[in-house]
Design an enzyme around this catalytic site. Structure first.
Site, PDB file in Angstrom:
ATOM      1  N   SER A   1      43.280  39.658  35.733  1.00 39.05           N
ATOM      2  CA  SER A   1      42.238  40.023  36.063  1.00 39.05           C
ATOM      3  C   SER A   1      41.443  39.398  36.671  1.00 39.05           C
ATOM      4  O   SER A   1      40.012  40.119  37.406  1.00 39.05           O
ATOM      5  CB  SER A   1      41.820  41.782  35.476  1.00 39.05           C
ATOM      6  OG  SER A   1      42.931  42.218  34.665  1.00 39.05           O
TER       7      SER A   1
ATOM      8  N   LYS B   1      40.923  40.200  40.383  1.00 36.04           N
ATOM      9  CA  LYS B   1      39.259  41.464  41.267  1.00 36.04           C
ATOM     10  C   LYS B   1      38.520  40.485  42.000  1.00 36.04           C
ATOM     11  O   LYS B   1      37.792  40.966  42.864  1.00 36.04           O
ATOM     12  CB  LYS B   1      39.736  41.966  40.504  1.00 36.04           C
ATOM     13  CG  LYS B   1      40.497  42.811  40.099  1.00 36.04           C
ATOM     14  CD  LYS B   1      40.256  43.631  38.770  1.00 36.04           C
ATOM     15  CE  LYS B   1      41.340  44.536  37.858  1.00 36.04           C
ATOM     16  NZ  LYS B   1      42.311  44.099  37.319  1.00 36.04           N
TER      17      LYS B   1
ATOM     18  N   SER C   1      37.953  46.810  35.655  1.00 40.52           N
ATOM     19  CA  SER C   1      38.900  46.141  35.565  1.00 40.52           C
ATOM     20  C   SER C   1      40.155  47.218  35.892  1.00 40.52           C
ATOM     21  O   SER C   1      40.574  47.420  35.208  1.00 40.52           O
ATOM     22  CB  SER C   1      39.473  45.475  34.475  1.00 40.52           C
ATOM     23  OG  SER C   1      40.331  44.285  34.950  1.00 40.52           O
TER      24      SER C   1
END
Length: 498
Positions: A109, A112, A327
């Protein structure tokens, strides 16, 4: 530059001292979502001080000092043999530590950060995603047209503060129809193309609640219960139909018509009516007028494609904050598609990834250090380098592209907010890691066998650093690997490293 960045990061209220401001609601900065009076989120309670202040003239760590702090903590038994790290000084851009900095690594993640930076560059921080209702082809038909807003809410009980609402859109439609009741709702989610799940996702992601179908029309990031606003939770299998059914209820349609909501393609917009072009921007149609068949004011008719109402998402920088703080995978995929639309690419996984890579190149970041398959980091085929992550943090902090500073507002704070709220403070983290609480602000990344963290840290002497730590062959589970990563970040916070 450090003082200015510290202000942006809420790392200092002045040159020294502690900030007491929680990263939180800023939706009122750019005006109301629907063109009316600005609507601010309810104020957060005033918290205790949590973020160490950066000092403009703090001494810079040395390479030797950073190496001495980090090397003993890179534990292959906990993190595996592929632990790739980059640490930069934000004020000067000087490299302070490198370990496989240019190695393409599964980022999970921390992807991102890339998505957030590129959507802010491509769309700008004030851009809002529209959701529209238009007159359909059939008598009594209203078409709900998805523009890709993942935060759209059914009513005031939504998952995201300041979200656009279907009940308010329904009131606009009723007013536009002059009291003539619609009889049918269809939904148009055709803005997106390609598969609704990325082929590189683990098999449990579509049903496990951390991800879900990526469609151009949904409410509350496809959550079945908007009150479950964070974490993995049940998602609608067909979020566009679910949104259409909620809209039909808000319009007052009978139960049978609510259940009959189906997909359709919205008619071409009638002349002079604002619509949404391929990039998501507002345009005015010059198409010929079509025959009037939909209900209209005072018992008349309204030409198919006539816009009956629209609501708009919070501004883009708020969407980026939502994505980074907890997230949010589905928001990330929606934002990657916004990059695609802004760059005239298909709004798909492939188009989004290609557009994100293209914007990175536009920003002067190295093309060879990124190879993405999605915007969320759920795909195991994603690759980025640690140095790309620290370079993009440096670019956002540098002042030459002020629209990019929005990536900092949503970064979780160690030991306090978002995905770091329970980290840097547990007994398993050790007193060294606890020292990073409030001094580390970073995006986390977790897949089985993959653990990562990247963001900014204030040293014990007040110097602001960018860091990225990526491990993609982790032999242990997250309960072991995450504290090991935290200790590395906390070591930078607890030393002058000189």
């Amino acid at each position: 530059m450090v003082a200015a960045l510290a202000s942006v990061l809420v790392l200092a209220a002045a040159v020294a001292g502690l900030a007491v401001v929680r990263p939180g609601p800023v939706a009122g900065w750019l005006g109301g979502a629907d063109g009316g009076a600005p609507t601010a989120d309810p104020p957060d309670p005033v918290p205790s001080a949590v973020l160490d202040g950066a000092t403009a003239n703090a001494p810079m760590p040395t390479r030797e000092g950073v190496q001495a702090a980090i090397d003993p903590l890179v534990d292959p038994q906990k993190l595996g043999d592929r632990v790739n790290i980059s640490v930069l000084d934000i004020a000067t851009g000087e490299v302070l530590y490198e370990r496989g900095p240019d190695a393409l690594t599964v980022p999970a993640s921390t992807t991102k950060l890339v998505t957030g930076l590129t959507v802010l560059a491509a769309r700008g921080p004030s851009y809002r995603i529209p959701t529209r209702a238009v007159a359909g082809e059939q008598p009594g038909e209203v078409v709900l047209v998805g523009g890709g807003d993942p935060t759209l809410a059914v009513n005031a009980v939504g998952s995201y503060p300041g979200a656009a609402r279907l009940d308010q859109l329904a009131e606009q439609v009723k007013a536009a129809l002059g009291g003539v009741a619609p009889t049918r709702v269809t939904v148009d989610s055709s803005l997106y193309s390609g598969p609704i799940y990325e082929p590189g996702w683990d098999s449990d992601i579509p049903t496990g609640g951390c991800g879900g179908p990526v469609m151009a029309l949904m409410t509350d990031a496809a959550r079945a219960n908007p009150k479950n606003a964070t974490g993995c939770t049940r998602r609608f299998t067909n979020p566009d139909i679910a949104a259409g059914q909620a809209f039909a209820k808000a319009l007052g349609l009978p139960a049978g018509a609510v259940q009959a909501v189906s997909r359709a393609t919205a008619p071409a917009t009638t002349p002079g009516t604002p619509s949404v072009d391929a990039t998501g921007g507002a345009v005015v149609s010059t198409a010929p007028t079509e025959s009037a068949t939909a209900p209209g004011p005072e018992g008349g008719t309204t030409a198919p494609g006539t816009e009956l109402g629209r609501v708009q998402s919070p501004p883009m920088f708020r969407l980026v904050e939502f994505m980074l703080g907890d997230s949010e995978n589905i928001i990330a995929e929606a934002l990657a598609r916004q990059v695609a639309l802004a760059r005239q690419q298909p709004a798909s996984f492939v188009g989004g990834a290609a557009a994100v890579d293209a914007v990175l190149v536009e920003l002067g970041l190295p093309e060879a250090e990124s190879g993405l398959a999605d915007g969320s980091g759920l795909s195991r085929t994603n690759r980025v380098t640690p140095s790309l992550l620290t370079d993009l943090i440096l670019l956002a902090a540098g002042g030459t592209r002020p629209e990019l500073v929005g990536i900092f507002g949503g970064l979780p704070v160690a030991g306090w907010s978002g995905t770091l709220s329970e980290r840097f403070r547990s007994p398993a983290a050790s007193s060294v890691a606890v020292a990073g609480a409030g001094a580390v602000r970073a995006k986390t990344g977790t897949l089985s066998g993959v653990n990562a963290i990247s963001g900014v840290v204030t040293t014990a002497e007040g110097r602001l650093l960018a860091f990225a730590i990526l491990a993609d062959q982790v032999p242990t589970d997250s309960s072991v690997a995450q504290p090991a990563l935290d200790r590395i970040a906390a070591a930078l916070a607890s030393c002058g490293c000189r």
